[in-house]
Every structure is written in C-alpha cells, then in structure tokens.
Design an enzyme around this catalytic site. Structure first.
Site, PDB file in Angstrom:
ATOM      1  N   HIS A  27      -8.648   2.044  -1.321  1.00  0.00           N
ATOM      2  CA  HIS A  27      -8.975   2.036  -2.881  1.00  0.00           C
ATOM      3  C   HIS A  27      -8.968   0.340  -3.351  1.00  0.00           C
ATOM      4  O   HIS A  27      -8.309  -0.408  -2.903  1.00  0.00           O
ATOM      5  CB  HIS A  27      -7.844   2.711  -3.762  1.00  0.00           C
ATOM      6  CG  HIS A  27      -6.508   2.312  -3.394  1.00  0.00           C
ATOM      7  ND1 HIS A  27      -5.846   2.893  -2.279  1.00  0.00           N
ATOM      8  CD2 HIS A  27      -5.526   1.475  -3.857  1.00  0.00           C
ATOM      9  CE1 HIS A  27      -4.474   2.629  -2.192  1.00  0.00           C
ATOM     10  NE2 HIS A  27      -4.392   1.740  -3.084  1.00  0.00           N
ATOM     11  N   GLN A  29       0.994  -1.199  -0.096  1.00  0.00           N
ATOM     12  CA  GLN A  29       0.087   0.044   0.005  1.00  0.00           C
ATOM     13  C   GLN A  29       0.872   1.262   0.118  1.00  0.00           C
ATOM     14  O   GLN A  29       1.759   1.242   0.993  1.00  0.00           O
ATOM     15  CB  GLN A  29      -1.040  -0.021   1.325  1.00  0.00           C
ATOM     16  CG  GLN A  29      -1.987   1.156   1.283  1.00  0.00           C
ATOM     17  CD  GLN A  29      -2.818   1.144   2.238  1.00  0.00           C
ATOM     18  OE1 GLN A  29      -2.815   0.387   3.254  1.00  0.00           O
ATOM     19  NE2 GLN A  29      -3.814   2.038   2.402  1.00  0.00           N
TER      20      GLN A  29
HETATM   21  P1  5GP Z   1      -1.405   0.925  -3.687  1.00  0.00           P
HETATM   22  O1  5GP Z   1      -0.041   0.488  -3.882  1.00  0.00           O
HETATM   23  O2  5GP Z   1      -1.483   1.794  -2.593  1.00  0.00           O
HETATM   24  O3  5GP Z   1      -2.147  -0.194  -3.650  1.00  0.00           O
HETATM   25  O4  5GP Z   1      -2.129   1.467  -4.974  1.00  0.00           O
HETATM   26  C1  5GP Z   1      -1.963   2.879  -5.140  1.00  0.00           C
HETATM   27  C2  5GP Z   1      -1.905   3.122  -6.517  1.00  0.00           C
HETATM   28  O5  5GP Z   1      -2.413   4.536  -6.844  1.00  0.00           O
HETATM   29  C3  5GP Z   1      -0.737   2.698  -7.308  1.00  0.00           C
HETATM   30  O6  5GP Z   1      -1.156   1.937  -8.446  1.00  0.00           O
HETATM   31  C4  5GP Z   1      -0.372   3.899  -8.336  1.00  0.00           C
HETATM   32  O7  5GP Z   1      -0.001   3.713  -9.549  1.00  0.00           O
HETATM   33  C5  5GP Z   1      -1.853   4.800  -8.091  1.00  0.00           C
HETATM   34  N1  5GP Z   1      -1.469   6.185  -8.016  1.00  0.00           N
HETATM   35  C6  5GP Z   1      -0.609   6.896  -7.200  1.00  0.00           C
HETATM   36  N2  5GP Z   1      -0.703   8.200  -7.309  1.00  0.00           N
HETATM   37  C7  5GP Z   1      -1.695   8.442  -8.555  1.00  0.00           C
HETATM   38  C8  5GP Z   1      -2.310   9.664  -9.159  1.00  0.00           C
HETATM   39  O8  5GP Z   1      -1.721  10.710  -8.904  1.00  0.00           O
HETATM   40  N3  5GP Z   1      -2.953   9.255  -9.826  1.00  0.00           N
HETATM   41  C9  5GP Z   1      -3.638   8.087 -10.390  1.00  0.00           C
HETATM   42  N4  5GP Z   1      -4.292   7.850 -11.425  1.00  0.00           N
HETATM   43  N5  5GP Z   1      -3.101   7.090  -9.879  1.00  0.00           N
HETATM   44  C10 5GP Z   1      -2.092   7.037  -8.897  1.00  0.00           C
END
Ligand code: 5GP
Ligand code: ZN
Length: 114
Positions: free
Chosen positions: A100, A94
């Site tokens: 999300h 994360q």
């Molecule tokens: P996690 O790694 O927390 O499960 O997922 C976060 C996701 O958010 C990642 O896949 C990353 O690419 C996406 N993400 C991070 N910053 C942004 C942003 O500014 N815009 C968009 N559209 N996606 C983002």
C-alpha cells in the site's frame, strides 16, 4: 487473495472502508487512523505482500499506482504538498502485509520521518 489479509477483505467488500477511488487494478480508501488531515491508502487489487515482493512484471502496475496516488492528491486539494510513503518490513513500520502507498497531506510535513 490472501484469506487473512484485511486489505484483500476491503477489496472484496467484506470489511467496510471509505473508498475514494476504484478501477480494475487499484483501490484507494481513507486510512482508519489518519496521521494528517488527508490520509488515504492506494493499493493494488493484486495481493503483493510489500515492496520487497515486487517482481519485474509489476513495474507497470507500480508506475500506475504512483500516478493514481498523485492524481488523487491533486483532486483532493493537497497538491501544494503531499507525501507518498511505502513501508517495507516491521522495522520500517509496516503493519499490513498487502502493498500500500500512503498519501498524506493537508498540513506541513516534517523531515525526516520518525
Ligand atoms: P503500514 O503501517 O503497514 O504502513 O500501514 C497500514 C495502515 O493501514 C495504517 O496506517 C493503518 O491505520 C491502516 N489500517 C489498518 N487496518 C485498517 C482497516 O481496517 N481499515 C482502514 N481503512 N485502514 C486500516
Ligand atoms: Zn491482500
């Protein structure tokens, strides 16, 4: 709303995103770094830092979030195979601490994930 939260900023329109769905409670938008041909995120507009921060009062919201993601997967044409993913905590990958759900599809997905 958390002032430093990038997903709250996307909800407020302060950071642009390719929005694929919006209603009163949820926003869905394409991931900026897609890991599959189709990769979008579904988020509640309510700021919740992650799955571990959910309370009993969030149960209906989370049920709807899964349904929204599933409906969007089907309308995006990946109904033959898609994955719904929520990472909780840095050790699980994360990186954004606004809950999300990833929706991934459009290619064969291996198991287990890394
Ligand atoms: P996690 O790694 O927390 O499960 O997922 C976060 C996701 O958010 C990642 O896949 C990353 O690419 C996406 N993400 C991070 N910053 C942004 C942003 O500014 N815009 C968009 N559209 N996606 C983002
Ligand atoms: Zn937030």
């Amino acid at each position: 709303m958390s002032q430093e939260c990038i997903f709250c900023k996307i909800i407020d329109g302060d950071i642009p995103a390719k929005v694929v769905f919006e209603d009163d409670d949820f926003l869905a938008f394409n991931d900026i770094s897609p890991q599959a041909p189709t990769h979008f995120l579904v988020i509640p507009k309510k700021h919740i830092s992650g799955p571990a921060a959910l309370t009993d009062s969030d149960q209906a919201l989370m049920g709807k979030l899964v349904k929204v993601g599933t409906d969007l997967a089907e309308s995006s044409g990946i109904q033959d195979g898609f994955r719904l993913v929520m990472n909780n905590g840095e050790r699980a990958g994360q990186t954004v601490f606004h809950l999300h759900m990833h929706v991934l599809g459009g290619r064969s997905l291996t198991w287990p994930p890394g």
